[in-house]
Structure formats: C-alpha cells, structure tokens
Design a protein around this motif. Structure first.
Motif, PDB file in Angstrom:
ATOM      1  N   UNK A   1       0.829  -1.203   0.000  1.00 22.44           N
ATOM      2  CA  UNK A   1       0.000   0.000   0.000  1.00 22.44           C
ATOM      3  C   UNK A   1       0.867   1.258   0.000  1.00 22.44           C
ATOM      4  N   UNK A   2       1.996   1.187   0.716  1.00 22.21           N
ATOM      5  CA  UNK A   2       2.889   2.341   0.806  1.00 22.21           C
ATOM      6  C   UNK A   2       3.646   2.585  -0.496  1.00 22.21           C
ATOM      7  N   UNK A   3       4.186   1.507  -1.078  1.00 26.14           N
ATOM      8  CA  UNK A   3       5.045   1.656  -2.259  1.00 26.14           C
ATOM      9  C   UNK A   3       4.301   1.502  -3.576  1.00 26.14           C
ATOM     10  N   UNK A   4       3.164   0.794  -3.523  1.00 25.82           N
ATOM     11  CA  UNK A   4       2.432   0.515  -4.755  1.00 25.82           C
ATOM     12  C   UNK A   4       3.047  -0.596  -5.573  1.00 25.82           C
ATOM     13  N   UNK A   5       4.060  -1.275  -5.007  1.00 30.22           N
ATOM     14  CA  UNK A   5       4.748  -2.362  -5.709  1.00 30.22           C
ATOM     15  C   UNK A   5       4.390  -3.691  -5.046  1.00 30.22           C
TER      16      UNK A   5
END
Length: 234
Positions: A169-173
């Motif tokens: 959720x934080x990095x989108x990866x």
C-alpha cells in the motif's frame, strides 16, 4: 458477566471488544482467557489493543501519554495492552500512518516468532522424552505445546501478510511471493526427524506410526498451503 476467549489476533480481539461495548458491556478485568464485563451504556466505549515492549507492564510515560489523550489502560496481559476510550470523545486510532503500523506489526511478528520457536522446541523435547522414557503424560504435554506452536505459526504467516500488504500500500509495488514456502513443511520435517532418530527407543511401533502420521499430515498441509498462496499471488 464472564466470557472465555483465546485471542492471538489482536485485530479480532478489538472487533469483539467493540461488539461487546455496542451491546452494553465494558471490560473490567482479563485473566488467562477469561474476560469479565460490567454493564455500560450501549456504544459508550471503544477499544484498541496495543503491543508493549515490556512483559506484563507498561512504562509510566506510556500511561501518562494515554491519560492525556483521554485513553484508559484497562488491562496489561503479556505483551498485550487493552485500551479504552469514550466513544463521545471521537475516533480511537493508535497508528494512523502506514510506517507506524508496519513498525507495530513487526514487533508483534518478532514476539510470535520467539514464542512459536519456544513452543516448538518444548514440543520436540517432550516428544523425545515421551519416546525414550515411555511416559504418556509427556506425550500429552508435547501435543499441547505442538498445538500452540501451530497457532503461532499461523499467526506468523498472517502477520507477515499484513506487513506485506501495508508495504504494498505504501510503495504501490507488489512483492513476489512465488518462492515462499509454508513453515508447516519445516515443522513436519522436524517431527519426522524426531521419529526416525528415536526409532531405536520405541518398543511399540504404533507410537512411531502416530508420530510419522502427524509429520506426514503436517507436511501435506504445508504443501497445500504453499500451493494455495502461490496461486493467490500469481
């Protein structure tokens, strides 16, 4: 009113405590799975469960900080801290940003790993002792320790998934999960090794068959869980 529950998942415990509060019951005391409630106005309180860095206690600074925020420390048990706040005072959130949530779950994960390893070692030792000295009570205690070890393994997997989801959720990866193997496979292999190494001490073959059957079932469960997780993340 007293209710018995065993929660190793703090998120589920929070949901249940808030459900009880919505029904008009507020927590008064907790001891070894027994929750004692007293009546309150429906929805008067909201609950959160925090993780303490101290076993069985929290610091004075922690208590003071919570009191200043209008939060009451209801109970400290093990590393869990049960907190309560009046619903009329607004939303009750302990960790609002992703980084602090990840940090909190990492501390919980470490605790699960340590306790799970201890339970697994105890189960292995008791199982070996039961085989060598032929004491049925050692076997019974080994089964209890093994059951708790399985619970903590399950919580380790779940907590790792929560941390992974927060990181994504934080990095989108999205992280690659294709090579991860269920820890149940390792547990099954360990049990199988204990049975084989203790083979010469076993006078009755059915004991060996029972242990190896448990090991095989555990390994199969590990394989199934690994396949399911890989399909889920593919």
């Amino acid at each position: 009113m007293t209710k018995f529950r065993l929660y190793f998942d703090k998120d589920k415990e929070i949901l249940w405590l808030n459900k009880m509060a919505q029904e008009g019951w507020t927590l008064k005391h907790f001891f070894m799975g027994f929750y004692t409630f007293t009546p309150c106005e429906k929805g008067e309180f909201v609950y959160q469960v925090d993780f303490s860095s101290r076993l069985g206690s929290v610091s004075k600074d922690y208590r003071s900080f919570m009191e200043e925020a209008g939060i009451e420390v209801v109970q400290v048990w093990g590393f869990w801290v049960i907190l309560r706040k009046r619903a009329a005072e607004g939303e009750f959130v302990l960790y609002s940003d992703v980084d602090s949530q990840i940090g909190n779950y990492k501390k919980i994960l470490l605790m699960f790993k340590i306790v799970g390893a201890i339970e697994l070692l105890c189960a292995t030792y008791l199982l070996s002792a039961a085989i060598i000295v032929h004491r049925i009570e050692f076997a019974a205690f080994a089964c209890v320790a093994l059951a708790f070890a399985f619970v903590f393994i399950r919580m380790i997997v779940r907590t790792k998934n929560i941390i992974r989801e927060l990181k994504e959720r934080k990095t989108g990866i999205k992280e690659d999960q294709s090579r991860q193997v269920s820890p149940l496979l390792s547990v099954g292999m360990l049990l199988n090794s204990v049975a084989l190494l203790s083979k010469e001490h076993i006078e009755t073959h059915w004991i060996l068959y029972v242990i190896m059957s448990i090991a095989i079932v555990t390994m199969l469960a590990g394989i199934v869980h690994t396949v399911q997780q890989r399909k889920k993340n593919s």
